[in-house]
Each structure stands twice: as C-alpha cells, then as structure tokens.
Design a protein around this motif. Structure first.
Motif, PDB file in Angstrom:
ATOM      1  N   GLU A 196       0.822  -1.221   0.000  1.00 58.71           N
ATOM      2  CA  GLU A 196       0.000   0.000   0.000  1.00 58.71           C
ATOM      3  C   GLU A 196       0.852   1.266   0.000  1.00 58.71           C
ATOM      4  OE1 GLU A 196      -2.426  -0.621   3.426  1.00 58.71           O
ATOM      5  OE2 GLU A 196      -3.939  -1.765   2.332  1.00 58.71           O
ATOM      6  N   TYR A 197       2.028   1.218   0.644  1.00 61.32           N
ATOM      7  CA  TYR A 197       2.887   2.400   0.722  1.00 61.32           C
ATOM      8  C   TYR A 197       3.925   2.445  -0.403  1.00 61.32           C
ATOM      9  CZ  TYR A 197       1.017   2.705   5.499  1.00 61.32           C
ATOM     10  OH  TYR A 197       0.191   2.778   6.592  1.00 61.32           O
ATOM     11  N   GLY A 198       3.896   1.465  -1.293  1.00 59.95           N
ATOM     12  CA  GLY A 198       4.816   1.466  -2.422  1.00 59.95           C
ATOM     13  C   GLY A 198       6.255   1.186  -2.063  1.00 59.95           C
ATOM     14  N   LEU A 199       6.492   0.416  -1.012  1.00 61.15           N
ATOM     15  CA  LEU A 199       7.855   0.084  -0.568  1.00 61.15           C
ATOM     16  C   LEU A 199       8.264  -1.261  -1.180  1.00 61.15           C
ATOM     17  CD1 LEU A 199       7.457   1.160   3.164  1.00 61.15           C
ATOM     18  CD2 LEU A 199       8.665   2.403   1.351  1.00 61.15           C
ATOM     19  N   GLU A 200       8.827  -1.204  -2.381  1.00 65.70           N
ATOM     20  CA  GLU A 200       9.104  -2.427  -3.125  1.00 65.70           C
ATOM     21  C   GLU A 200      10.145  -3.310  -2.435  1.00 65.70           C
ATOM     22  OE1 GLU A 200       9.988  -1.681  -7.179  1.00 65.70           O
ATOM     23  OE2 GLU A 200       8.178  -0.502  -7.542  1.00 65.70           O
ATOM     24  N   GLU A 201      11.177  -2.699  -1.872  1.00 70.06           N
ATOM     25  CA  GLU A 201      12.214  -3.504  -1.220  1.00 70.06           C
ATOM     26  C   GLU A 201      11.652  -4.221   0.000  1.00 70.06           C
ATOM     27  OE1 GLU A 201      16.839  -3.112   0.436  1.00 70.06           O
ATOM     28  OE2 GLU A 201      15.690  -1.312  -0.064  1.00 70.06           O
ATOM     29  N   LEU A 202      10.867  -3.537   0.789  1.00 67.17           N
ATOM     30  CA  LEU A 202      10.250  -4.172   1.952  1.00 67.17           C
ATOM     31  C   LEU A 202       9.269  -5.251   1.506  1.00 67.17           C
ATOM     32  CD1 LEU A 202       9.787  -4.373   4.987  1.00 67.17           C
ATOM     33  CD2 LEU A 202       8.129  -2.501   4.794  1.00 67.17           C
ATOM     34  N   ARG A 203       8.554  -5.000   0.427  1.00 72.08           N
ATOM     35  CA  ARG A 203       7.636  -6.017  -0.101  1.00 72.08           C
ATOM     36  C   ARG A 203       8.382  -7.300  -0.447  1.00 72.08           C
ATOM     37  NH1 ARG A 203       5.470  -5.024  -5.967  1.00 72.08           N
ATOM     38  NH2 ARG A 203       7.623  -5.700  -6.291  1.00 72.08           N
ATOM     39  N   GLU A 204       9.517  -7.173  -1.126  1.00 71.40           N
ATOM     40  CA  GLU A 204      10.281  -8.359  -1.519  1.00 71.40           C
ATOM     41  C   GLU A 204      10.844  -9.080  -0.297  1.00 71.40           C
ATOM     42  OE1 GLU A 204      10.361  -9.630  -4.567  1.00 71.40           O
ATOM     43  OE2 GLU A 204       8.931  -8.017  -4.984  1.00 71.40           O
ATOM     44  N   ILE A 205      11.286  -8.328   0.707  1.00 73.66           N
ATOM     45  CA  ILE A 205      11.777  -8.943   1.938  1.00 73.66           C
ATOM     46  C   ILE A 205      10.663  -9.747   2.604  1.00 73.66           C
ATOM     47  CG2 ILE A 205      12.560  -8.432   4.288  1.00 73.66           C
ATOM     48  CD1 ILE A 205      14.085  -6.038   3.120  1.00 73.66           C
ATOM     49  N   CYS A 206       9.469  -9.165   2.649  1.00 78.21           N
ATOM     50  CA  CYS A 206       8.333  -9.847   3.276  1.00 78.21           C
ATOM     51  C   CYS A 206       7.941 -11.094   2.481  1.00 78.21           C
ATOM     52  CB  CYS A 206       7.138  -8.911   3.381  1.00 78.21           C
ATOM     53  SG  CYS A 206       7.339  -7.582   4.578  1.00 78.21           S
ATOM     54  N   LEU A 207       7.964 -10.998   1.160  1.00 80.72           N
ATOM     55  CA  LEU A 207       7.607 -12.148   0.333  1.00 80.72           C
ATOM     56  C   LEU A 207       8.560 -13.311   0.567  1.00 80.72           C
ATOM     57  CD1 LEU A 207       6.659 -10.402  -3.039  1.00 80.72           C
ATOM     58  CD2 LEU A 207       5.124 -11.655  -1.515  1.00 80.72           C
ATOM     59  N   GLU A 208       9.847 -13.012   0.637  1.00 77.19           N
ATOM     60  CA  GLU A 208      10.825 -14.066   0.911  1.00 77.19           C
ATOM     61  C   GLU A 208      10.583 -14.697   2.274  1.00 77.19           C
ATOM     62  OE1 GLU A 208      14.797 -12.642   0.500  1.00 77.19           O
ATOM     63  OE2 GLU A 208      14.511 -11.931  -1.566  1.00 77.19           O
ATOM     64  N   PHE A 209      10.249 -13.881   3.258  1.00 72.43           N
ATOM     65  CA  PHE A 209       9.998 -14.390   4.606  1.00 72.43           C
ATOM     66  C   PHE A 209       8.738 -15.259   4.630  1.00 72.43           C
ATOM     67  CE2 PHE A 209       8.331 -14.151   8.920  1.00 72.43           C
ATOM     68  CZ  PHE A 209       9.459 -14.408   9.689  1.00 72.43           C
ATOM     69  N   VAL A 210       7.677 -14.815   3.949  1.00 73.43           N
ATOM     70  CA  VAL A 210       6.427 -15.589   3.921  1.00 73.43           C
ATOM     71  C   VAL A 210       6.674 -16.972   3.338  1.00 73.43           C
ATOM     72  CG1 VAL A 210       4.139 -15.753   2.864  1.00 73.43           C
ATOM     73  CG2 VAL A 210       4.913 -13.582   3.821  1.00 73.43           C
ATOM     74  N   VAL A 211       7.414 -17.049   2.255  1.00 78.48           N
ATOM     75  CA  VAL A 211       7.705 -18.341   1.629  1.00 78.48           C
ATOM     76  C   VAL A 211       8.457 -19.251   2.595  1.00 78.48           C
ATOM     77  CG1 VAL A 211       9.017 -19.462  -0.203  1.00 78.48           C
ATOM     78  CG2 VAL A 211       7.631 -17.440  -0.722  1.00 78.48           C
ATOM     79  N   LYS A 212       9.354 -18.683   3.385  1.00 73.76           N
ATOM     80  CA  LYS A 212      10.137 -19.499   4.325  1.00 73.76           C
ATOM     81  C   LYS A 212       9.285 -20.051   5.463  1.00 73.76           C
ATOM     82  CE  LYS A 212      14.594 -17.178   3.589  1.00 73.76           C
ATOM     83  NZ  LYS A 212      15.645 -16.306   4.181  1.00 73.76           N
TER      84      LYS A 212
END
Length: 350
Positions: A110-126
């Motif tokens: 929602e805030y357009g933070l692409e780097e944080l989004r990718e970090i979160c996506l990697e964590f969710v998969v783990k």
C-alpha cells in the motif's frame, strides 16, 4: 590534476542502532500518527519518512502547516505492522514475525515500498505453513502477487485436507477460492470439498460478504486482506461451522454466497447415493443455485425443476460418458477417491 574523492564508509551497525532508537521516539519528533483500530499513538520524524517513501511525502506535504492533519490517522494498518514499516524506513532493516508478516507485506504494498515487499515475500515463503497459507493466498490475490499466489496454491494442493480446516480458508474471498477449486491437483475427495465449500458459504452468509471482520480471532489485531479491516469476532473450526452458523442470523442466502464458486464443484464424481443425498440436502438448505428462464440465479427449485448442475451430473451417470457433462466437471482430482462409476469416465488424473 586533483584526484577524485573516495567515499569511505563507517560501521553500519552503530548507525543503524542510533536510527532505530528514534523509531516511535517523541524526542525531536515532528509528526504524530494514530494507528490501527486500537488507536495507538506513534511518533515519527517528517524528514526521514518523506525522503524514504513517496507515500509519506505526499501525505505529510513539504512542511508542517494547517493543511497537514495532526495527528495523522491511519486506522487500517495495525500498530505492530506500522512500527515495522518505520523500522525499515529508519534503518533499512526490519525484524519480521510469522504472526504479523502479512500485515507488514500489506502495508509495504500500500505504501509502495518495493524492497520491503520483496523482503516480506521471501519471509512468507520461508515460514509458509497450513495455518498461514490461506491468509497468504488472500493477500496474493488481493494485491496481484502472482508468484506468491502460485506458491500458496501449490502448498494447498499438497496439504488440502489440513488447509480446508483452517480459519483462513473460511475467510477466503470468492476470487481467491476459485483457482483452488479449478485445480486438478487438490489432494481431497470431492465429497469433502463440497462440505468445505458449504461451510465457506455459510460463514459468508453470516458475515454478509467475504472479507467482513466477523471472520477473525477476537482481539488478535489481524486484519482481513480482502477488506483491510482488523478481524473481530470469533470464527469456529470448519467442523463446527454448520452448528455455529445455524445459530446466527443469515444476512445473505447461502446459495447467493456460493454462486461465484459452485460451478467448480465436480458433482459427477460423486456416487449415485452421494448425489441423491446432496440433492436432498440442497432442497433443505440450497447451496447450488438454479437458473430460471430469463432470470438471475435462484437458490430454490422452481415448479419441480431440478438444479441444472445436478442434472448434468445425473446425465453423466446415465450416459456413462465423461463428455456428457460440460467442461471439467467429470475430471478427477489428485485426491479423488475411486468409485465404481469412475471407470466410465475414462478421464484419469494426469
């Protein structure tokens, strides 16, 4: 000729620690947020937020003034997730937790933070597991996160029985449930899938629509990704959904809630006795709508007319041919239990 200057970096850890100490620190702060439905007060520093995030730059404006609300109210993001976002903006690092990572991911999108989004996506998969996967699927569908959606569907296909019993399954929107029901790789029998779909629709009928906040754990602070609202109220286990919903007031007919997804149920896979039982249950509590001539879907029988989808399944039995029913309605799933009439379908799982 003067040589170009050399950029020399000091130690990153002390710098990061010093900035982390300013997160939610009233000292020198010049902007105050009221966050989440719990309305927690959070302090921040305008210059840091504005230079790190375009969303906050637009929200806060170039300088304090009468046009800038004080405090800034952000009611849809939980305080824990908002503080994680601030930590990332201040330090370019963040400590993530399984129980709140989807809310941080939602805020990052929602805030357009692409780097944080990718970090979160990697964590969710783990950390993906049976309890988290349906909630993660809903976030993926809501925000168009294709790779995460594919990962979640593959996980549910491998752990279908367990995933169908979770609160997250009952909270799925129709658009998130549809790709699951279209999958040939679900490790679940069709009779169990129909029961799960009925429970899903019952909960939707009580709440009024998918994504409404009655599907959460009371006081959990979680918000449903389909609505952005914090969950409140209490959702029963799937096994008890029928009894729980029978004591609640239905805001919508069950068949109306189920209408977007019910065509994906493969009724022809049921044995004749199971299909008869489903037809009788559908008379008592309609799940499978009927389309009357020139009208929208109706949930009850009209003048003895049988429900079209059930008729197609009976036709498949009568003709003893898989092509008697339309589309994929005769195709077996990976978890389909064998029944005597399946030998006539001649459509083995691939």
């Amino acid at each position: 000729m003067e040589t170009p200057g050399l950029v020399v970096h000091g130690e990153a850890e002390p710098f990061s620690t010093a900035l982390r100490s300013l997160v939610n620190n009233r000292l020198y702060s010049d902007v105050r947020f009221v966050v989440g439905q719990e309305r927690q007060e959070v302090f921040a520093h305008r210059c840091l937020l504005a230079c790190r995030c375009n969303f906050f730059q637009r929200l806060l404006g170039p300088e304090p003034g009468p046009g800038v609300p004080s405090p800034v109210v952000l009611s849809t993001v939980p305080a824990e997730a908002f503080l994680a976002v601030l930590e990332f903006l201040y330090t370019n690092s963040v400590k993530l937790y399984r129980h709140s990572v989807l809310e941080v991911l939602t805020a990052a999108v929602e805030y357009g933070l692409e780097e944080l989004r990718e970090i979160c996506l990697e964590f969710v998969v783990k950390v993906l597991d049976v309890e988290l996967v349906c909630e993660a699927l809903q976030v993926a569908v809501t925000f168009g996160l294709g790779p995460l959606q594919e990962r979640c569907i593959a996980f549910i296909e491998a752990h279908s029985q367990e995933a169908l019993r979770t609160r997250g399954f009952l909270e799925l929107s129709a658009s998130a449930l549809l790709p699951l029901l279209r999958s040939d790789k679900l490790c679940v029998d069709e009779a169990d899938l129909i029961l799960a779909a009925r429970s899903w629709a019952r909960v939707g009928a009580v709440s009024g629509e998918k994504g409404i906040s009655c599907r959460g754990a009371e006081g959990s602070g979680r918000r449903n990704p389909a609505s952005g609202q914090r969950a409140s109220g209490q959702v029963p286990p799937l096994a008890h959904a029928q009894g729980w919903c029978s004591q609640a007031v239905l805001e919508r007919p069950v068949a109306e809630v189920a209408a977007p997804i019910v065509r994906e149920l493969r009724l022809a896979l049921l044995a004749p006795a199971e299909l008869s039982a489903l037809e009788e249950q559908n008379r008592r509590e309609p799940l499978i709508p009927v389309r009357t001539r020139g009208s929208r879907l109706r949930s009850t029988q009209q003048h003895g007319r049988k429900v079209e989808q059930i008729v197609e399944a009976w036709k498949c039995h009568a003709m003893r041919r898989g092509d008697a029913a339309r589309g994929a309605s005769c195709r077996r799933r990976k978890g389909t239990l064998p029944r005597e009439h399946h030998r006539f379908l001649d459509l083995p799982f691939k």
